[in-house]
Design a protein around this motif. Sequence first.
Motif, PDB file in Angstrom:
ATOM      1  N   GLN A 286      32.062  59.544  74.038  1.00  0.00           N
ATOM      2  CA  GLN A 286      30.805  60.144  73.586  1.00  0.00           C
ATOM      3  C   GLN A 286      30.548  59.807  72.114  1.00  0.00           C
ATOM      4  OE1 GLN A 286      30.624  64.387  74.023  1.00  0.00           O
ATOM      5  NE2 GLN A 286      28.474  64.531  73.444  1.00  0.00           N
ATOM      6  N   ALA A 287      31.573  59.904  71.310  1.00  0.00           N
ATOM      7  CA  ALA A 287      31.432  59.564  69.887  1.00  0.00           C
ATOM      8  C   ALA A 287      31.114  58.078  69.723  1.00  0.00           C
ATOM      9  CB  ALA A 287      32.709  59.929  69.140  1.00  0.00           C
ATOM     10  N   ALA A 288      31.790  57.240  70.517  1.00  0.00           N
ATOM     11  CA  ALA A 288      31.574  55.791  70.424  1.00  0.00           C
ATOM     12  C   ALA A 288      30.144  55.429  70.801  1.00  0.00           C
ATOM     13  CB  ALA A 288      32.568  55.071  71.330  1.00  0.00           C
TER      14      ALA A 288
ATOM     15  N   ARG B 282      28.799  50.687  73.338  1.00  0.00           N
ATOM     16  CA  ARG B 282      30.081  51.385  73.446  1.00  0.00           C
ATOM     17  C   ARG B 282      31.184  50.572  72.791  1.00  0.00           C
ATOM     18  NH1 ARG B 282      32.011  54.455  78.791  1.00  0.00           N
ATOM     19  NH2 ARG B 282      30.413  55.853  77.917  1.00  0.00           N
ATOM     20  N   MET B 283      31.183  49.276  73.028  1.00  0.00           N
ATOM     21  CA  MET B 283      32.165  48.410  72.372  1.00  0.00           C
ATOM     22  C   MET B 283      32.105  48.584  70.864  1.00  0.00           C
ATOM     23  SD  MET B 283      32.099  45.479  70.306  1.00  0.00           S
ATOM     24  CE  MET B 283      30.513  44.759  70.648  1.00  0.00           C
TER      25      MET B 283
ATOM     26  N   ARG C 131      34.843  42.579  70.668  1.00  0.00           N
ATOM     27  CA  ARG C 131      33.698  41.732  71.077  1.00  0.00           C
ATOM     28  C   ARG C 131      34.120  40.766  72.178  1.00  0.00           C
ATOM     29  NH1 ARG C 131      30.262  39.343  72.893  1.00  0.00           N
ATOM     30  NH2 ARG C 131      28.396  38.401  71.990  1.00  0.00           N
ATOM     31  N   GLN C 132      35.323  40.243  72.107  1.00  0.00           N
ATOM     32  CA  GLN C 132      35.799  39.310  73.129  1.00  0.00           C
ATOM     33  C   GLN C 132      35.960  39.980  74.485  1.00  0.00           C
ATOM     34  OE1 GLN C 132      39.360  38.161  71.035  1.00  0.00           O
ATOM     35  NE2 GLN C 132      38.498  36.206  70.336  1.00  0.00           N
TER      36      GLN C 132
ATOM     37  N   ALA D 144      37.238  51.624  80.080  1.00  0.00           N
ATOM     38  CA  ALA D 144      36.442  52.458  79.182  1.00  0.00           C
ATOM     39  C   ALA D 144      35.074  51.839  78.927  1.00  0.00           C
ATOM     40  CB  ALA D 144      37.172  52.655  77.855  1.00  0.00           C
ATOM     41  N   LEU D 145      35.011  50.527  78.843  1.00  0.00           N
ATOM     42  CA  LEU D 145      33.736  49.840  78.629  1.00  0.00           C
ATOM     43  C   LEU D 145      32.872  49.821  79.886  1.00  0.00           C
ATOM     44  CD1 LEU D 145      35.022  46.758  76.587  1.00  0.00           C
ATOM     45  CD2 LEU D 145      33.680  48.679  75.700  1.00  0.00           C
TER      46      LEU D 145
END
Length: 1022
Positions: free
Chosen positions: A623-625, A647-648, A742-743, A1016-1017
């Motif tokens: 949520q924070a991300a 999100r990333m 990013r990758q 997670a992503l």
Amino acid sequence: MAAAVAERAELAKLCTSRDWSKAIRVIDSLLSQSSSIQDICNRAFCYSQLELHKHVVKDCDRALQLDPALLQAYILKGRAFSALGRKEDAFLVWEQGYEHALRQCADLKQLLELGELLTIAKTDKSNGDDNQAKESASSKLVSEASPHINVTSAVHSKVNGNGNFVASNGIGDKARGSKKFDSQMNGNHDINDKLHSESCNDLSDTYSKLPMICSKSSDLTETPPTPPKLSTKSDIRHEIGEESKRSKKFSVARLSKTKSISVDFRLSRGIAEVNEGKYAHAISMFDKILKEDPNYPEALIGRGTAYAFQRELDAAIADFTKAMESNPSACEAWKRRGQARAAMGEFVEAIEDLSKALEFEPNSADILHERGIANFKFKEFYTAVEDLTACVKLDKDNASAYTYLGLALSSIGEYKKAEEAHLKAIQLDPKFLEAWLQLTQFYQDTANPTKALECLQKALQIDGRFAKAYHLRGLLLHGMGEHSKAIKDLSTGLSIESANIECLYLRASCYHALGEYGHAVKDYDAVLDLELDSMEKFVLQCLAFYQKEVALYTASRINSEFCWFDIDGDIDSLFKEYWCKRLHPKNVCEKVFRQPPLRESLKKGKVRKQDFPVTKQKAALLQAADSIGRKIQYDCPGFLPNRRQHRMAGLAVIEVAQKVSKAWRSFQAEWKYSNNKSTLKFGKRGRRRERVNLPSQNRGGAGCSTSSSSETSTSYGITEANSSARSMMSWHEVYSIAVKWRQISEPCDPVVWINKLSEEFNAGFGSHTPLILGQAKVVRYFPNFERTLEVAKAIMKERSFVYNKVDNLIDLSRDGKLQDIMQAKSCTDLYRVVGEDFWLSTWCDSTAFEGRHLEGTRITLVKMGENKYDFAIRTPCTPSRWDEFDAEMAKAWEAICNAYCGENYGSNEFTVLENVRDAILRMTYYWYNFMPLSRGSAAVGFVVMLGLFLAANMEFIGNIPQGLQVDWEAILNSDPDSFVNLMKTWLYPCLKSTTSWKDHPDVQSTLATTGSVVAALSTYND
């Protein structure tokens, strides 16, 4: 004069014998000498005798443009509409003609005739008795029909017909547009699905397929950066209906039994066969006519048309060429050969043919339409706009022309007009599928995903099995970070077209991103197994090879700690070079080990989305991300909001803040240990690190180095846990946190450090970002064009030289060139002064080394053709340049650490932290000018900047201003202080002092493995 008299005498004989095809040729010759309104009407009459009603309408329109009061034209045009079944249109035309006749001195006979026609039409409307009206009109017309034409005065003969063929010099109109071959001048428009072009690749992109022989509603593409391929059988919107049935009816009783009449009859039958899709039979009929007369132009054009539909384009072109040799003024032959040449990608020749056709018919909306499309496909966008604008002025109901006009306008940056044109096409035909898809692409390119999705929904309501719509929606959802939803649409598209390589590749990349490596590898293999028929598909196959290897590599790390995921350290440099440049993988296969099979990598279990338990701690972190990550979004055309990338970014920002904060605590402890000396030289003791060198675990693995110690992975995560308090991160390690995120977030983007590209690094490999490509204005970057041009001009004025493509100096100090350069407003102006391809470099003032200037970004101008240029920025990354920026970045990072870790350490006072803020922006400035990644530098730079602010207890709570691209602000400023001052105006008011971020769960321990990071992503509440 004598020749003209002889031609008119010949015309009279031909009409008496009812040899209407040859009569038309004579009239064509007369019209090429002078545009007589009477001759136009005479030709319309001849067309009506051949039942080529749409050409009747076309000639009558041309005559009425010259003389709006010409009653003959109203009579003939109304009859043509009536024969086409368009009773309402016929009534309106006759009514308009009758009103003209009442307002002026008119031929009494024509006035009475119009009155009778109107009476019949009114009776027909009131009684709804089509057959009665048809019979009464037919009896009247037959009784009044005259066997001759007055070639010097008005045409008084009356003709009735029920056919549906119209084509200049004998080709049926249904071959032009009502059905399958071309565009009709009036009435509904139909899509040509028989021919679609294999045109050259577009920007980005898109690129792309367009119709070879184009109807009003034609196969269209997309564009730019990766436009969808739009050319499928579903483009046919109207099946052969009543018009087709009527086209089989011929008024043979009126024709004498001469050889020419027999030929005309067979010609009409051949055209009917073409319209009905019976191409082989049509060709055999034309063959019989041509056996008797090998140079018969109309039969040659008819057979060429049939060949074209069978994609025998060489044979078609040969027939059209022979027809021209027999009758050089055969406009239809020029037009059809132009269409066929466009279908073969011979756009220059196609445009020449269509231009010749326009000499015979300057106001032909049909030919303007075709040439406009050819110009668009040849990327002559400005000329395409001119042609298509002229077309829609003449033919206001041409939906295809409006759609192509929208595409061309969008290409030259006229987005408001482009949207209006696309909407007009849909207004004309709400069921025009390609118009909906092109409007979708327009909204996607201009970053309006809501409207884009609405358009796709409309398209699928029209045709629920429209594969291109599913592909385009999958592409849009992928661009928005909705990979799971994209897979559903792409799978539906593949259920309709199983060999669609674009859908297969995109679905593979979605599975790859979601960590479903089995499905990903299966789809990548399917892409590699497909047969190729275009360069675009070849590129996708090359990418599929590299992506499959990356998927297998990631799978081998899926259950390991995320710190072990190290593409830059593990993957072979040759592999990365070829991946970045999309080269054929043959050389890679020979020199680089392949990855182990998937089954070996997943023996310990497979991570799926459902295996990711969303604990309270993880939910709070995500949520924070999400909240933080949304702040990286550019509010500019071309930049879609991407949920996954947000999100990333948020997770990367938090991890950067957490790890930098720990490093600063260590450094601050050392600062205290040094008894608060007035100056603390960064790194005297703090540079001592206790690293744990982690050799690659991918032994023997493919695409990976297995022996070189230089390719071992250095993990700052492990280091931090095992080193002494005096260990300290480098600037490279700080940015590597964001690079790794990013990758993993979009694995199909080749994001790598350029200094890891071996030979290409030594050769100066760098990024290429075009603002103008050909005549196309790149939607993302063209807004920076004027500033970039002004920067280039200022540098040229200051230095008085630029470099050519082989790096030799071009002197600009003579012949008033500098004055001309300062007046330049376009690429054309600038190129005209310099006279050849050139480049120049911006520079960056060094903060660390007084008086030093670093090479910034290269601004390049390369001519691609007449009025076509590649105006771009390129970032070279040679070893010497890398060393200079490496040193500058190290000093910038040192300045940040010294500013924060001294007396003001831990302060929440905003004013006290001004030096810290400025130092962070300076390092960001150098990063953007450095551009050390193959791609993704802009996002990584902003992520690290936000992470550093957060580590210093300053959270960015605003948004990037509309139209502003932070990386370009840095690139176009030679002075870091100018960049800092510019950023202050909007950034600092949006920074809030806070320590609440310290309550966020630790990213590294919460998402410990590569599998948990991927999950997670990929996991969302909805």
